[in-house]
Design an enzyme around this catalytic site. Structure first.
Site, PDB file in Angstrom:
ATOM      1  CB  ALA A   7      -0.925   0.001   1.217  1.00  0.00           C
ATOM      2  CG  PHE A   8      -0.644   5.400  -0.238  1.00  0.00           C
ATOM      3  CD1 PHE A   8      -1.875   4.849   0.045  1.00  0.00           C
ATOM      4  CD2 PHE A   8      -0.283   6.582   0.391  1.00  0.00           C
ATOM      5  CE1 PHE A   8      -2.739   5.468   0.949  1.00  0.00           C
ATOM      6  CE2 PHE A   8      -1.140   7.202   1.289  1.00  0.00           C
ATOM      7  CZ  PHE A   8      -2.373   6.640   1.573  1.00  0.00           C
ATOM      8  CE  LYS A   9      -2.900   4.702   5.504  1.00  0.00           C
ATOM      9  NZ  LYS A   9      -3.933   4.217   4.552  1.00  0.00           N
ATOM     10  CG  ASP A  10       4.818  -0.160   2.311  1.00  0.00           C
ATOM     11  OD1 ASP A  10       4.808  -0.442   3.521  1.00  0.00           O
ATOM     12  OD2 ASP A  10       4.468  -0.967   1.427  1.00  0.00           O
TER      13      ASP A  10
ATOM     14  CB  ALA B 129       5.317   3.810   7.219  1.00  0.00           C
TER      15      ALA B 129
END
Ligand SMILES: *Cc1c(COP(=O)(O)O)cnc(C)c1O
Length: 434
Positions: free
Chosen positions: A105-108, A111
């Site tokens: 997911a783009f949250k990588d 984060a």
């Protein structure tokens, strides 16, 4: 660069202090004192730059002397170990795939960037910290993975028992080492309440260094600009107006896109696409900000009715609704419409999109088709997660199995480890005993 609190009741801080604190002491979100401008030279030469070179030029003015240049370059290199491919879906619509990171997911991106910045500041201060996060699914995995094996940092993740998807649970519970997953007998709201209690518990504050890693942290927020610039570099040269549709929940991702535009990135217009949690589309129509109770949908990472980053967007436009509407349109879609879009794109193009990306696609399509000259637009929608994360939903819609990517195959062989938690006192004892 200095950051001020949007509640205007805390002192200004530098980048490192802003990421260490997460929220300002007055509970306001941090916001940069100014938006830096990128030079014409940068945009003229952008095709020659790598993702890392672009990211360095974009983020450095936001960090200034808080991190030495050579270390910032290393942090960016460690963050960007995967690409952001563009896949054409129709003549003037393409998908920007942001799911090629380790947790799909783009949250990588945010984060990993935040984790490595924090690890740097920890190293020079030589202190030990504990990151505490509640997750409804995607955030926990991205944070756990970003902080995995970083020295002096422990990560504790609370997730609601049986309420995350199978893959998400494996992503949270199989890392081990400095990552501990706590399985809460309750809902996501319970998890979030335990975390909130921990942050205001004077006992804990005395005994351990607690930090949060949620999406309002400037370290996560600003790093999301990277792929907007890389995508612009990768688009074929065009005289068309480039518009980007962002499937939005807490509105952090789209806010990063809007900051990019303010810095000079030539994007003509942004589209905020939401599921039936439609507070922002209603606000842009009526001028009234009226959140309702949040509803559960198949695009569950966007089940947010009072988006925490929207206040940053308003600041960016000096609270001028008219100005905001010149740069941003918003649309909302039901689960039925989302399912129909997934089915159609699969049938017509043999391309599988996830429910969040599908909502981005729908907003983009409606925006472009509302124009008298749709042929003059080139649209991108952000595909924010790999469809495999929602395989049950999607396989039912397209009547077809989705292939499991090899990163996931390995995780599914590992042993799940978690500690059951029933109430706040159990969480507290666990944190103190660590
Ligand atoms: C978190 C998330 C979103 C929403 O992003 P915001 O920055 O909260 O608007 C969209 N899609 C997926 C898959 C997500 O995990």
């Amino acid at each position: 660069m200095k950051y001020f609190s949007l509640n205007n009741n805390s002192k200004d801080v530098g980048f490192i202090e802003a990421i260490e604190r997460g929220l300002a002491p007055d509970r306001g979100l941090y916001f940069p004192k100014e938006i830096p401008q990128l030079s014409n030279h940068f945009f003229k030469n952008i095709k020659r730059y790598t993702d890392s070179e672009i990211a360095f030029r974009v983020i450095h003015p936001f960090i200034g002397n808080d991190i030495p240049k050579n270390i910032l370059k290393e942090i960016i290199k460690k963050t960007l170990k995967f690409n952001f491919p563009i896949v054409n879906v129709s003549k003037n619509i393409a998908s920007l795939e942001l799911f090629h990171g380790p947790t799909l997911a783009f949250k990588d991106v945010g984060a990993r960037f935040m984790a490595n910045c924090l690890s740097y500041s920890n190293k020079i201060k030589n202190k030990k910290i504990t990151i505490l996060v509640a997750t409804s699914g995607d955030t926990g995995g991205a944070v756990a993975n970003g902080f995995f094996k970083l020295k002096n940092i422990d990560v504790v993740i609370l997730f609601p028992k049986k309420k995350v998807s199978v893959i998400q649970e494996y992503q949270l519970t199989t890392l081990g080492k400095n990552i501990t997953a706590l399985e809460v007998e309750g809902s996501f709201d319970d998890c979030q309440n335990f975390v909130k209690n921990a942050f205001i518990d004077p006992d804990l504050q005395q005994k351990i260094n607690l930090t949060s890693a949620n999406s309002i942290n400037v370290g996560r927020w600003l790093a999301q600009m990277f792929y907007y610039f890389s995508a612009y570099r990768d688009l074929p040269k065009t005289d068309k107006k480039v518009v980007i549709s962002v499937p939005s929940g807490n509105f952090g991702n789209i806010c990063a896109g809007l900051v990019s535009k303010k810095m000079g990135l030539p994007i003509n217009h942004f589209i905020a696409s939401t599921n039936s949690n439609d507070t922002i589309p209603r606000y842009l129509n009526s001028g009234e900000y009226k959140p309702k109770k949040s509803k559960q949908t198949i695009s569950n990472a966007m089940d947010v009715s009072d988006p925490s980053n929207f206040i940053r967007i308003q600041k960016l436009f000096n609270n001028d609704l008219f100005g905001l509407k010149k740069s941003v349109s918003a649309y909302s879609y039901s689960d039925k419409q989302t399912e129909k879009a997934i089915r159609e794109i699969y049938k017509l193009k043999n391309y599988i999109i996830d429910p969040h990306g599908a909502i981005g696609y729908l907003g983009l399509n409606d925006f472009i088709n509302s124009k008298t000259d749709p042929e003059n637009f080139q649209g991108l929608f952000l595909e924010t997660a790999h469809p495999i994360k929602f395989s049950k939903t999607i396989e039912n819609i397209i009547n077809q199995k989705i292939q499991i990517p090899k990163e996931i195959k390995n995780i599914l062989k590992k042993k799940k480890m978690s500690i059951p938690i029933k109430d706040y006192n159990q969480l507290k004892s666990f944190l103190i005993a660590k």
